[in-house]
Design a protein around this motif. Sequence first.
Motif, PDB file in Angstrom:
ATOM      1  N   UNK A 424      -9.674  17.906   5.269  1.00  0.00           N
ATOM      2  CA  UNK A 424      -8.040  17.287   6.003  1.00  0.00           C
ATOM      3  C   UNK A 424      -7.015  16.671   6.441  1.00  0.00           C
ATOM      4  N   UNK A 425      -7.313  16.644   5.113  1.00  0.00           N
ATOM      5  CA  UNK A 425      -6.065  15.316   4.506  1.00  0.00           C
ATOM      6  C   UNK A 425      -4.828  16.188   4.784  1.00  0.00           C
ATOM      7  N   UNK A 426      -3.836  15.180   5.631  1.00  0.00           N
ATOM      8  CA  UNK A 426      -2.697  15.334   4.993  1.00  0.00           C
ATOM      9  C   UNK A 426      -1.054  14.656   4.054  1.00  0.00           C
ATOM     10  N   UNK A 427      -1.536  15.478   3.419  1.00  0.00           N
ATOM     11  CA  UNK A 427      -0.665  14.330   2.081  1.00  0.00           C
ATOM     12  C   UNK A 427       0.682  13.141   2.610  1.00  0.00           C
ATOM     13  N   UNK A 428       1.232  13.755   3.753  1.00  0.00           N
ATOM     14  CA  UNK A 428       2.328  12.774   3.906  1.00  0.00           C
ATOM     15  C   UNK A 428       1.800  11.652   4.874  1.00  0.00           C
ATOM     16  N   UNK A 429       0.743  12.241   5.788  1.00  0.00           N
ATOM     17  CA  UNK A 429       0.039  10.867   6.403  1.00  0.00           C
ATOM     18  C   UNK A 429      -0.642  10.286   5.833  1.00  0.00           C
ATOM     19  N   UNK A 430      -1.224  10.572   4.428  1.00  0.00           N
ATOM     20  CA  UNK A 430      -1.666   9.375   3.335  1.00  0.00           C
ATOM     21  C   UNK A 430      -0.699   8.371   3.360  1.00  0.00           C
ATOM     22  N   UNK A 431       0.847   8.815   2.926  1.00  0.00           N
ATOM     23  CA  UNK A 431       1.818   8.287   2.330  1.00  0.00           C
ATOM     24  C   UNK A 431       1.973   7.400   3.319  1.00  0.00           C
ATOM     25  N   UNK A 432       1.998   7.654   4.516  1.00  0.00           N
ATOM     26  CA  UNK A 432       2.133   7.042   6.204  1.00  0.00           C
ATOM     27  C   UNK A 432       0.824   5.064   5.655  1.00  0.00           C
ATOM     28  N   UNK A 433      -0.540   6.054   5.280  1.00  0.00           N
ATOM     29  CA  UNK A 433      -1.456   5.516   5.289  1.00  0.00           C
ATOM     30  C   UNK A 433      -1.459   4.241   4.177  1.00  0.00           C
ATOM     31  N   UNK A 434      -0.898   4.627   3.193  1.00  0.00           N
ATOM     32  CA  UNK A 434      -0.850   3.368   1.740  1.00  0.00           C
ATOM     33  C   UNK A 434       0.143   2.492   2.284  1.00  0.00           C
ATOM     34  N   UNK A 435       1.066   3.358   2.775  1.00  0.00           N
ATOM     35  CA  UNK A 435       2.322   2.149   3.293  1.00  0.00           C
ATOM     36  C   UNK A 435       1.960   1.242   3.899  1.00  0.00           C
ATOM     37  N   UNK A 436       1.066   1.552   4.884  1.00  0.00           N
ATOM     38  CA  UNK A 436       0.552   0.512   6.414  1.00  0.00           C
ATOM     39  C   UNK A 436      -0.433  -0.496   5.269  1.00  0.00           C
ATOM     40  N   UNK A 437      -1.246  -0.313   4.321  1.00  0.00           N
ATOM     41  CA  UNK A 437      -2.114  -1.356   3.483  1.00  0.00           C
ATOM     42  C   UNK A 437      -1.515  -1.534   2.400  1.00  0.00           C
ATOM     43  N   UNK A 438       0.340  -1.881   2.022  1.00  0.00           N
ATOM     44  CA  UNK A 438       0.516  -2.454   0.817  1.00  0.00           C
ATOM     45  C   UNK A 438       1.219  -3.536   1.796  1.00  0.00           C
ATOM     46  N   UNK A 439       0.830  -3.343   3.307  1.00  0.00           N
ATOM     47  CA  UNK A 439       1.813  -4.272   4.459  1.00  0.00           C
ATOM     48  C   UNK A 439       1.069  -5.804   3.992  1.00  0.00           C
ATOM     49  N   UNK A 440      -0.041  -6.102   4.412  1.00  0.00           N
ATOM     50  CA  UNK A 440      -0.139  -7.456   3.884  1.00  0.00           C
ATOM     51  C   UNK A 440       0.021  -8.369   2.896  1.00  0.00           C
ATOM     52  N   UNK A 441       0.511  -7.390   1.829  1.00  0.00           N
ATOM     53  CA  UNK A 441       1.241  -8.265   0.114  1.00  0.00           C
ATOM     54  C   UNK A 441       2.260  -8.351   0.185  1.00  0.00           C
ATOM     55  N   UNK A 442       3.186  -7.509   0.959  1.00  0.00           N
ATOM     56  CA  UNK A 442       4.466  -7.328   1.520  1.00  0.00           C
ATOM     57  C   UNK A 442       5.049  -8.149   2.253  1.00  0.00           C
ATOM     58  N   UNK A 443       3.952  -8.532   2.892  1.00  0.00           N
ATOM     59  CA  UNK A 443       4.564  -9.712   4.102  1.00  0.00           C
ATOM     60  C   UNK A 443       4.274 -11.181   3.647  1.00  0.00           C
ATOM     61  N   UNK A 444       2.917 -11.114   2.355  1.00  0.00           N
ATOM     62  CA  UNK A 444       3.374 -12.206   2.494  1.00  0.00           C
ATOM     63  C   UNK A 444       4.023 -12.882   1.269  1.00  0.00           C
ATOM     64  N   UNK A 445       4.398 -11.676   0.704  1.00  0.00           N
ATOM     65  CA  UNK A 445       5.986 -11.573  -0.584  1.00  0.00           C
ATOM     66  C   UNK A 445       6.908 -12.384   0.563  1.00  0.00           C
ATOM     67  N   UNK A 446       6.753 -11.801   2.020  1.00  0.00           N
ATOM     68  CA  UNK A 446       8.382 -11.797   2.744  1.00  0.00           C
ATOM     69  C   UNK A 446       9.641 -10.226   2.384  1.00  0.00           C
ATOM     70  N   UNK A 447       9.148  -9.340   1.963  1.00  0.00           N
ATOM     71  CA  UNK A 447       9.369  -8.179   1.648  1.00  0.00           C
ATOM     72  C   UNK A 447       9.377  -6.798   2.718  1.00  0.00           C
ATOM     73  N   UNK A 448       9.676  -7.336   3.862  1.00  0.00           N
ATOM     74  CA  UNK A 448       9.203  -6.686   4.797  1.00  0.00           C
ATOM     75  C   UNK A 448      10.367  -6.670   5.881  1.00  0.00           C
TER      76      UNK A 448
END
Length: 448
Positions: A424-448
């Motif tokens: 039942x996965x939708x590829x575009x929704x999975x891309x958005x989920x991956x962006x959310x999961x990148x957020x902790x490291x991006x935030x720690x780097x100050x890249x948001x």
Amino acid sequence: MILILAYAGCRPHLRYRGVGSSAVTLPVLDAAPTLVARTTRIDDPGDLTRLLPADAAPHDLLCWIRRGEGVVGWGRAATLTATGPDRFAEASAWWQGVAAHAVVRRELDLPGTGLVAFGTFAFSRRSGQSSTLVVPSTIVGRRDGTAWVTQIAGSARLPRTVSLPAPAEAASPGEVAMRDGSLSRAEWVAAVGRSVELIRAGELDKVVMARDVHAVGADPIDPRYLLGRLASAYDNTWTFSVDGMLGATPELLVRREKGLVTSRILAGTIRRTGDDEHDLALAAGLARSSKDLEEHEYAVRSVAEALRPHCSSMNVPESPFVLHLPNVMHLATDVAGVAGDEATSLELAAALHPSAAVCGTPTMRAAQVIEDLEHMDRGRYAGPVGWLDTDGDGEWGIALRSGMLDAENPCGIRLFAGCGIVAGSEPEAELAESDAKLLPMRSALGAV
């Protein structure tokens, strides 16, 4: 486990058979360095991440912290590196030898005291990146309000306790530029779409698709800066750093402590909006989502099946709960058991890896789909990361919400995120989920 002293030619070797592995032969001289460790109680040192010395090499900074408690370390008293399908068995055999030869004196008997090794392991047996166990020369820890320092050396005398470094501020990497990794966003969406087609065709039930992103700072990336920000912003995760692999994982692969075995399984994710009322409604929807519940069930089943042979009894909850993190919410299940054999925490981690939460179901087919469609070497991403002591107790997480420091460029780091894909996965929704999961490291780097 079975340890057999054998001879290969004229040189003594250690013959080892770990949990679920084939026999491995290691030279005894390589397998058993003699280490001496002394643990002493100290006053509360405050923020453990701020004790990491500024003059230590980035790959020599070690960390395992949750809610302000845990252990940090630096320096190298001993190191083991391994590659290939026997990486876990080689590491286990080496640590068995180290533990057998060690001289340990400690004032406290708490998890993380005495002789401890930190470890990080490659996801795939075919990875070009090595797996490693690191025994630091200095460890500082805190648990239940009690703090300690452990000094480790490779000499015949107990090391003396030395003064801890003064807490020091870490510098930010400045402006951070981001670029695609092995696949562009569009290419990754297409790869996810192909994985969905394979699932709907009946070739597998679930696969976890990951992507990487490269970040480059204007200045060198200081691991202490990232660790401090991650530990503060995501204090209910395990903030880790081992040999240049660092992050804040919400998923505890396995803990073994005085006969009790526990594991936290996460699968099924939704991004938070920042509106508490809306997020509560989203959480309720996540708990009822057939797609996410299906993904979660595969992950829980794989962990329970791997742990059951090593536990005399187990408790596997029938329904998951919703774990709230600052950036996302997950379906989560905590599995607990009573150890039924002598498998160490590292051997249990090896038996569990790769779970359906980071690979898929069935495992071998999912691993092949990952190799065919991701077009990258995950390295240590989604592999076990954590620590163990000479009793075999320890904690191992899954290296998620993480990045690997670039050994060639001190300003660079490679970030990772992955998503569980089912019918039942939708590829575009999975891309958005991956962006959310990148957020902790991006935030720690100050890249948001």
